[in-house]
Scaffold this motif. Sequence first.
Motif, PDB file in Angstrom:
ATOM      1  N   SER A 167     -10.389   6.566   1.441  1.00 21.38           N
ATOM      2  CA  SER A 167     -10.362   7.795   2.247  1.00 21.38           C
ATOM      3  C   SER A 167     -10.849   9.024   1.491  1.00 21.38           C
ATOM      4  CB  SER A 167      -8.946   8.068   2.792  1.00 21.38           C
ATOM      5  OG  SER A 167      -8.506   6.989   3.586  1.00 21.38           O
ATOM      6  N   VAL A 171     -14.497   4.325   2.465  1.00 17.86           N
ATOM      7  CA  VAL A 171     -13.666   3.879   3.584  1.00 17.86           C
ATOM      8  C   VAL A 171     -13.908   2.393   3.774  1.00 17.86           C
ATOM      9  CG1 VAL A 171     -13.221   4.036   6.057  1.00 17.86           C
ATOM     10  CG2 VAL A 171     -13.695   6.108   4.746  1.00 17.86           C
ATOM     11  N   SER A 185      -4.035  -0.624   1.697  1.00 16.11           N
ATOM     12  CA  SER A 185      -5.280  -0.144   2.305  1.00 16.11           C
ATOM     13  C   SER A 185      -6.531  -0.820   1.751  1.00 16.11           C
ATOM     14  CB  SER A 185      -5.421   1.382   2.164  1.00 16.11           C
ATOM     15  OG  SER A 185      -5.759   1.765   0.843  1.00 16.11           O
TER      16      SER A 185
END
Length: 249
Positions: A167, A171, A185
């Motif tokens: 982020s 991404v 993530s």
Amino acid sequence: MGSKADKAVFTVTGITLLTFLIASRVGTIWVLYPNVLIAVALFIYCIRQIDEDALLLSNSSVFGLAMTLTYLPMDWLFSRKARLIFYLRSDFLASVTTPIGIILNWVVFATLAAYCYQRFEMIFRVRFVDESDDSQVGSIGIGVLAATATGIGAAFGSVIIYGLGASHLWVWNAAQVDQMPQIASVPAFVPVSFLLTFLLCPYFFGVVGKAKDASGSRGYQHVGVAGIRCGIFMGALQFFSFLLFYVWK
């Protein structure tokens, strides 16, 4: 583990983690370059020392460069074609998919991993293998132990680094592949691929299947070739892992 090369590796590892932590806060790619400069300066200083650890660090640098250059085409495929990862920041060459600062840090990562494997192998050999035991089975066993330690470290490190950059520098899953398992993530296949790749270090470095030469020693594969092997395997493993998720989405 108190040599200058060991201290340099520990220092670069700590600075690298700090650098990506800062990058995750400020969201700029330029902060990655001081890390590369510090790593290069420390590595060159240690390599100029005449000892065995300096040779390990020199070989590891060649490995890191070869592995990164070999892996780059696969990263281009991931980012430009598959859209699995999208880089949010560009630096010197905007037309290059992967920013130069990230590529240079990959070289640092691979160098650290290669040094850890070779250093672990030396430590385990001294600790667990009798000097009179020069069998190939013993060499493979030590290589597997060193590769396991390196693979686990690389897997955890990939989660930390890629998680910090998420982020802010890149991404993941820009293609919106459904039901892709993640760890902090980061797609799960990333740490898995790091683990499996470095578990094969005995093969990359040529420990497996090496017979004694005329001098009575069991030689290793050239580190440049080892880096190419590693880059090809990691790229292929990540590609097929992504393809599996993409087909089953």
